[in-house]
Write an enzyme that holds these catalytic residues in place. Sequence first.
Site, PDB file in Angstrom:
ATOM      1  N   GLY A   1     -21.449 -18.140  -2.275  1.00 35.31           N
ATOM      2  CA  GLY A   1     -22.507 -19.007  -2.772  1.00 35.31           C
ATOM      3  C   GLY A   1     -22.470 -19.275  -4.258  1.00 35.31           C
ATOM      4  O   GLY A   1     -23.397 -19.885  -4.796  1.00 35.31           O
TER       5      GLY A   1
ATOM      6  N   CYS B   1     -19.498 -47.694   9.416  1.00 33.24           N
ATOM      7  CA  CYS B   1     -20.642 -48.499   9.826  1.00 33.24           C
ATOM      8  C   CYS B   1     -21.925 -47.674   9.813  1.00 33.24           C
ATOM      9  O   CYS B   1     -22.529 -47.414  10.858  1.00 33.24           O
ATOM     10  CB  CYS B   1     -20.377 -49.071  11.210  1.00 33.24           C
ATOM     11  SG  CYS B   1     -19.104 -50.300  11.130  1.00 33.24           S
TER      12      CYS B   1
HETATM   13  C1  PLP Z   1     -20.571 -20.467   3.711  1.00 29.34           C
HETATM   14  C2  PLP Z   1     -20.458 -19.031   3.573  1.00 29.34           C
HETATM   15  C3  PLP Z   1     -19.795 -18.482   2.475  1.00 29.34           C
HETATM   16  C4  PLP Z   1     -19.230 -19.312   1.356  1.00 29.34           C
HETATM   17  O1  PLP Z   1     -20.186 -20.052   0.691  1.00 29.34           O
HETATM   18  P1  PLP Z   1     -19.808 -20.827  -0.649  1.00 29.34           P
HETATM   19  O2  PLP Z   1     -21.074 -21.455  -1.066  1.00 29.34           O
HETATM   20  O3  PLP Z   1     -18.767 -21.835  -0.301  1.00 29.34           O
HETATM   21  O4  PLP Z   1     -19.298 -19.808  -1.609  1.00 29.34           O
HETATM   22  C5  PLP Z   1     -19.665 -17.116   2.420  1.00 29.34           C
HETATM   23  N1  PLP Z   1     -20.169 -16.321   3.390  1.00 29.34           N
HETATM   24  C6  PLP Z   1     -20.812 -16.815   4.454  1.00 29.34           C
HETATM   25  C7  PLP Z   1     -21.329 -15.909   5.474  1.00 29.34           C
HETATM   26  C8  PLP Z   1     -20.991 -18.181   4.566  1.00 29.34           C
HETATM   27  O5  PLP Z   1     -21.642 -18.666   5.623  1.00 29.34           O
END
Ligand code: PLP
Length: 438
Positions: free
Chosen positions: A254, A367
């Site tokens: 994240g 579209c």
């Molecule tokens: C999507 C996800 C990530 C990666 O998220 P990013 O925002 O791309 O870093 C990591 N762990 C889990 C469990 C996720 O669902």
Amino acid sequence: MQPAWKKFSENLDINEKGHLLIGQHDAVELAKEFGTPLYVLDEDMMRLCCRRFNQAMQEHYDGNGLCHFACKALCTMHTARVTAEEGLGADVVSGGEVYTLYKAGFPMEKAYFHGNNKTADEIELAIDCGVGHFIVDNRYELDMLNEIAEKKGVVQKILFRIKPGVDAHVHEFVKTGQIDSKFGVALENGEAEEIHRYALGLKNVQVDGVHCHIASGVFEAGPFLEAAEVMMDFIAKLKEKYGIEAKILNLGGGFGVAYDEEDEPLPIGEYIKQVADTIKRIAKEKGLELPYLVFEPGRAIVAQAGVTLYTVGGVKPIENVRTYVSVDGGMGDNPRYLMYQAKYTALLANKAAEENVAPVTIAGKCCESGDLIQEHVMMPELKVGDILAVLGTGAYNYSMASNYNRIPRPAMVALRGAEKRIVVKRETYEDIIRNDII
Ligand SMILES: *Cc1c(COP(=O)(O)O)cnc(C)c1O
């Protein structure tokens, strides 16, 4: 003057022709050679991002952990290989991702299998491919996994996915840590504790640790620190009440990246340092061993490494309204604006040094009125045939691409130093009809 976008991708520049330069490569030449739309993957940049995570873990946590590339951000056999070469682990969320990594020769013991609804087939495939850990989402999955593992005569290592109840202040669709989420088991209602207690009675799963993932696109350390704290408390409780040794603390991904001039993510080392410090402090306070620390960056590994190149088609000025500029791709190769008004920085690759004169809306060719790449983007004077570059498209573009309107997916070219190599072929119309039966 330095263009503002240089600050978030140090590998981009402008050459003497006034063209966008990606690493050592002229973007206009790439478009000419490989056609458009084209996904360009700056492999050097991806590797640099991998190394930053590895270095930070080394520096701030004595290397007692590992970063796993959340490969849903960009899952190809090539990126799987790059990930392996850089020594990262990987996260997978489906049978298709398991299969891709396995076929690319990825060391599967370094893979974590996520997902809130893994099917029996996917579970079997993942066990057969030797996936290291399952991140178990719920009781139904736990029972099914235990049963399949028993049938195969293995003890599968697992972590449970916990909802730590941390609010990360991001868009509703990318928030995952609160109780109202389809992912995982909650702490505050005792669900997380109960599933751990229950798992103690199962013979073919072994609980190795705990996992949480609070959100995507987080720009501050605060939510990660809060999550680290909550999870450490939970690890202490598991030990005290049930004698469960959660050796692995996986805090998910994240980490935000800059998509425009306003975004100011922290340097990776800073997030990791602060989290590491928090964990060390709590471990000391509670007399716990330091857990093996795992992060799962997706976006922060590949977003900056991606540039999508399009050719400009029709330019449609609507007086007193706006000017639409249509490109030869759109929601099929990048659905993120349509899904959640994702921000992007765009520029003209063949006029990268020219002054911007007016705002335009970049429209795709599908579209759907919502098929836009970005609205109100300042651009130089535009003409048919210009090459438009959208920056920061490495994450969640190719991996979210579709064949809507039966448009073939673009090719992907990887750049490494002076080398350039197609790593995903452009789809053909034959590919489009391959599975049709009449
Ligand atoms: C999507 C996800 C990530 C990666 O998220 P990013 O925002 O791309 O870093 C990591 N762990 C889990 C469990 C996720 O669902």
